[in-house]
Design a protein around this motif. Structure first.
Motif, short mmCIF file in Angstrom:
data_model
loop_
_atom_site.label_atom_id
_atom_site.label_comp_id
_atom_site.label_asym_id
_atom_site.label_seq_id
_atom_site.Cartn_x
_atom_site.Cartn_y
_atom_site.Cartn_z
N MET A 113 0.78 -1.34 -0.11
CA MET A 113 -0.06 -0.08 0.04
C MET A 113 0.85 1.28 0.12
SD MET A 113 -3.04 -1.08 -0.56
CE MET A 113 -3.56 0.57 -0.50
N LYS A 114 1.93 1.26 0.82
CA LYS A 114 3.02 2.41 0.68
C LYS A 114 3.38 2.72 -0.64
CE LYS A 114 5.10 2.53 5.41
NZ LYS A 114 6.34 2.37 6.04
N LYS A 115 3.84 1.94 -1.26
CA LYS A 115 4.63 1.89 -2.40
C LYS A 115 3.44 2.47 -3.73
CE LYS A 115 7.95 1.67 -3.93
NZ LYS A 115 8.83 2.72 -4.17
N ILE A 116 2.33 1.52 -3.62
CA ILE A 116 1.16 2.16 -4.91
C ILE A 116 0.89 3.75 -4.31
CG2 ILE A 116 -0.96 1.14 -3.73
CD1 ILE A 116 -1.58 0.55 -6.71
N PRO A 120 2.90 2.19 -11.42
CA PRO A 120 3.08 1.15 -10.46
C PRO A 120 3.38 -0.37 -11.24
CG PRO A 120 1.27 2.25 -9.79
CD PRO A 120 1.76 2.80 -11.01
N GLU A 121 2.99 -0.23 -12.64
CA GLU A 121 3.02 -1.58 -13.30
C GLU A 121 4.41 -1.85 -13.73
OE1 GLU A 121 -0.13 -2.44 -16.06
OE2 GLU A 121 -0.90 -0.60 -15.53
N LYS A 122 5.14 -0.76 -13.58
CA LYS A 122 6.67 -0.70 -13.88
C LYS A 122 7.51 -1.27 -12.88
CE LYS A 122 6.53 2.15 -18.00
NZ LYS A 122 6.73 3.34 -18.73
N GLU A 123 6.99 -1.39 -11.68
CA GLU A 123 7.91 -1.66 -10.30
C GLU A 123 8.27 -3.04 -10.50
OE1 GLU A 123 8.89 -0.08 -7.92
OE2 GLU A 123 7.39 1.71 -7.65
N ALA A 124 9.46 -3.27 -9.77
CA ALA A 124 9.82 -4.81 -9.68
C ALA A 124 8.95 -5.76 -9.39
CB ALA A 124 11.04 -4.78 -8.77
N GLU A 125 8.97 -7.00 -10.03
CA GLU A 125 8.23 -8.16 -9.55
C GLU A 125 7.88 -8.32 -8.06
OE1 GLU A 125 5.40 -10.91 -10.41
OE2 GLU A 125 6.66 -9.69 -11.75
N VAL A 163 7.73 -6.04 -5.88
CA VAL A 163 6.83 -4.78 -5.29
C VAL A 163 5.58 -5.15 -5.98
CG1 VAL A 163 6.50 -2.48 -5.51
CG2 VAL A 163 8.86 -3.59 -5.22
N ARG A 164 5.60 -5.56 -7.04
CA ARG A 164 4.07 -5.65 -7.84
C ARG A 164 3.36 -6.87 -7.09
NH1 ARG A 164 3.08 -5.02 -13.01
NH2 ARG A 164 2.29 -6.97 -13.20
N ASP A 165 4.07 -7.87 -6.52
CA ASP A 165 3.61 -8.84 -5.60
C ASP A 165 3.08 -8.33 -4.40
OD1 ASP A 165 2.73 -11.76 -5.46
OD2 ASP A 165 4.52 -11.71 -3.74
N GLU A 166 3.66 -7.32 -3.74
CA GLU A 166 2.99 -6.81 -2.50
C GLU A 166 1.84 -6.08 -2.73
OE1 GLU A 166 7.59 -6.16 -0.41
OE2 GLU A 166 6.76 -4.48 -1.35
N ILE A 167 1.72 -5.33 -3.69
CA ILE A 167 0.78 -4.51 -4.10
C ILE A 167 -0.50 -5.49 -4.35
CG2 ILE A 167 -0.54 -3.11 -5.91
CD1 ILE A 167 2.39 -1.89 -6.35
N ALA A 168 -0.18 -6.43 -5.12
CA ALA A 168 -1.44 -7.53 -5.45
C ALA A 168 -1.95 -8.07 -4.12
CB ALA A 168 -0.89 -8.62 -6.31
N GLN A 174 -3.08 -9.23 -13.00
CA GLN A 174 -1.95 -9.64 -13.73
C GLN A 174 -1.06 -10.61 -13.00
OE1 GLN A 174 -0.08 -5.65 -14.51
NE2 GLN A 174 -1.45 -5.25 -16.14
N GLU A 175 -0.87 -10.34 -11.64
CA GLU A 175 -0.25 -11.43 -10.91
C GLU A 175 -0.65 -12.53 -10.65
OE1 GLU A 175 3.27 -10.39 -9.54
OE2 GLU A 175 2.82 -9.25 -11.32
#
Length: 203
Positions: free
Chosen positions: A24-27, A37-42, A44-49, A92-93
């Motif tokens: 949540m912090k990152k997004i 956010p879609e260009k973040e590392a895998e 980070v994307r997993d954390e968002i998902a 996506q994840e």
């Protein structure tokens, strides 16, 4: 930011951990900083998902309340942008994970049985009426999924949604539950007969 995180931590039924917080912090940081956010590392994307999945796992009234609190703190437009991006990344994840799981865990015979289940639910057929070998494999799959924790079962269900679409994915999950419940009932009836048999003979 702190106010938003406090809202998440206080949400009834929210399973909070460091991964959810980081996602949540990152997004929020990305949206506020004009980053994609879609260009973040895998990772980070997993954390968002994971963070967004936890929100969707709340009961509907708690989910609605949490999203209203987000809009109040961040403003409607920013909050909606965050929800939209988080949901897109989550799907996506999930699709990628479902593809990997399918490749790694399903043997050829298991895959054929599961593909048949999906075909059956799409066409309104009863998968339990398939051939003995197919049904045996489906029972094995159903037992594996239904012995998971409730949270893990929800994760599996979302994988089906990602793989087959929400409507078909829900039908697949319900078909698996029905197969497992029928097998559990059959086993219970068999046990009952075994217990009753000696007792009847002893009279």
């Amino acid at each position: 930011m702190l106010q938003v995180l406090s809202i998440l931590q206080a949400a009834k039924g929210m399973k909070w951990n460091q991964q959810v917080e980081d996602g949540m912090k990152k997004i929020i940081e990305d949206e506020e900083g004009g980053m994609d956010p879609e260009k973040e590392a895998e990772t980070v994307r997993d954390e968002i998902a994971v963070a967004y999945k936890r929100i969707l796992m709340l009961n509907p009234s708690d989910e609605m309340q949490l999203k209203d609190d987000f809009r109040r703190v961040l403003g409607s437009e920013e909050a909606e942008d965050i929800f939209d991006e988080a949901e897109k990344i989550m799907w996506q994840e999930l699709q990628e994970q479902a593809r990997i799981d399918k490749e790694l865990s399903l043997k050829t015979s298991q895959k054929k049985a599961f593909d048949q289940l999906v075909k059956d639910v799409k066409h309104g057929k009863d998968p339990s009426q398939e051939g003995e070998r197919v049904v045996k494999k489906l029972k094995e799959d159903a037992a594996k999924i239904l012995t998971l924790s409730p949270q893990e079962q929800e994760e599996e269900k979302y994988k089906f949604y990602a793989e087959y679409g929400e409507e078909t994915g829900e039908k697949v999950f319900q078909a698996i539950k029905a197969i497992n419940e029928a097998e559990v009932e059959k086993a219970a009836a068999s046990t009952h007969e075994e217990v009753q048999g000696p007792a009847t003979a002893a009279r």
